[in-house]
Design an enzyme around this catalytic site. Structure first.
Site, PDB file in Angstrom:
ATOM      1  N   VAL A  13      89.179  11.146  49.449  1.00 18.87           N
ATOM      2  CA  VAL A  13      88.893   9.763  49.076  1.00 18.87           C
ATOM      3  C   VAL A  13      87.562   9.696  48.333  1.00 18.87           C
ATOM      4  O   VAL A  13      86.691  10.547  48.507  1.00 18.87           O
ATOM      5  CB  VAL A  13      88.861   8.841  50.321  1.00 18.87           C
ATOM      6  N   CYS A  14      87.441   8.702  47.478  1.00 21.42           N
ATOM      7  CA  CYS A  14      86.200   8.517  46.723  1.00 21.42           C
ATOM      8  C   CYS A  14      85.074   8.177  47.695  1.00 21.42           C
ATOM      9  O   CYS A  14      85.326   7.508  48.693  1.00 21.42           O
ATOM     10  CB  CYS A  14      86.375   7.401  45.696  1.00 21.42           C
ATOM     11  N   PRO A  15      83.881   8.645  47.452  1.00 22.26           N
ATOM     12  CA  PRO A  15      83.383   9.313  46.247  1.00 22.26           C
ATOM     13  C   PRO A  15      83.393  10.832  46.324  1.00 22.26           C
ATOM     14  O   PRO A  15      82.747  11.486  45.518  1.00 22.26           O
ATOM     15  CB  PRO A  15      81.939   8.798  46.173  1.00 22.26           C
ATOM     16  N   CYS A  28      92.140  10.213  43.360  1.00 20.12           N
ATOM     17  CA  CYS A  28      91.394   9.012  43.739  1.00 20.12           C
ATOM     18  C   CYS A  28      91.238   8.139  42.490  1.00 20.12           C
ATOM     19  O   CYS A  28      90.624   8.563  41.518  1.00 20.12           O
ATOM     20  CB  CYS A  28      90.027   9.424  44.282  1.00 20.12           C
TER      21      CYS A  28
END
Length: 74
Positions: free
Chosen positions: A11-13, A38
């Protein structure tokens, strides 16, 4: 040299953070290929590359929700 970084499922970041760390290991002119899924990365990774003076040599969607970007280190 080409370094491949697969951050699919992160998942970001985290894809951006992994790319920032990976490119530090490369020499000028080397390329980093990042495969990610993402959606925020579609904006944050190319923006970071441009801000750092790196060149994006390839950026394409490889699946319904996955992309690959190639960044050449400055």
């Amino acid at each position: 040299m080409i370094k491949k970084l697969e951050v699919l499922g992160m998942v970001c970041p985290f894809p951006l953070i992994e790319a920032q760390e990976a490119i530090q290991e490369l020499n000028s002119g080397d390329e980093l290929v990042v495969d990610f899924d993402c959606t925020q990365g579609t904006e944050s990774i190319p923006r970071w590359a441009a801000e750092e003076g790196h060149t994006v040599t390839n950026f394409e969607q490889i699946d319904e929700a996955a992309w690959t970007i190639t960044i050449q280190k400055n």
